[in-house]
Design a protein around this motif. Structure first.
Motif: not given
Length: 174
Positions: A96-97, A138, A140-142, A145
């Motif tokens: 999720q980066l 930060r 989270s790039d859901t 994912r």
């Protein structure tokens, strides 16, 4: 910021050297305490020398790259020489980066709703994206994912291949 990969593989060496020379100084100008972690086994002497630059950490081999990915604000994937899907991109997406990458790094990665990596060959664009991520909390790039789980999961893809072999029919793309 983090880059993961075998650091005796020429495309990875070229990528991190180019990033440290062309992009990272702009990032450090804007974010003085920015850290670029180069995580991977067998760093060449050229890569090891990058650690002499302020804000650059060369780890060498680590038992698990996930802690580095989990604590980074973004994965930097500045490959200038790349063929095929890059596992380092999928790893960052799975964690999720947010992804900051050159176009070659993104070869084979399909567009996906909500997944919006920064993709450019322009050092200024890459630096701007890195600065933006470093100056904010930060995220989270859901979507990244979800993309990995839906489009690049081995179990799901092997089931599609099995159905192809059984039926002779190709399933439509997702």
């Amino acid at each position: 910021l983090v880059f993961t990969g075998a650091m005796d593989y020429w495309p990875n060496v070229d990528a991190v050297c180019w990033f440290v020379e062309e992009v990272f100084p702009k990032v450090r100008e804007a974010v003085a305490d920015a850290l670029f972690c180069i995580v991977g086994r067998h760093p060449t002497p050229e890569v090891q020398r990058l650690a002499e630059q302020p804000g650059v950490l060369v780890t060498g081999g680590v038992p698990d790259v996930r802690p580095y990915l989990a604590h980074a604000r973004a994965a930097v994937l500045p490959l200038r020489i790349a063929r095929g899907i890059q596992n380092k991109v999928l790893e960052a997406m799975a964690m999720q980066l947010p992804v900051i990458a050159t176009p070659g790094s993104m070869t084979g990665i399909q567009s996906f709703p909500g997944f919006e990596p920064t993709v450019s060959d322009d050092p200024a664009v890459l630096a701007h994206a890195a600065i933006r991520h470093l100056r904010s909390a930060r995220v989270s790039d859901t979507a990244g994912r979800r993309c990995v789980l839906e489009r690049y999961d081995w179990d799901a893809n092997l089931q599609r291949i099995a159905r192809l072999l059984e039926t002779g029919q190709v399933e439509p793309d997702l």
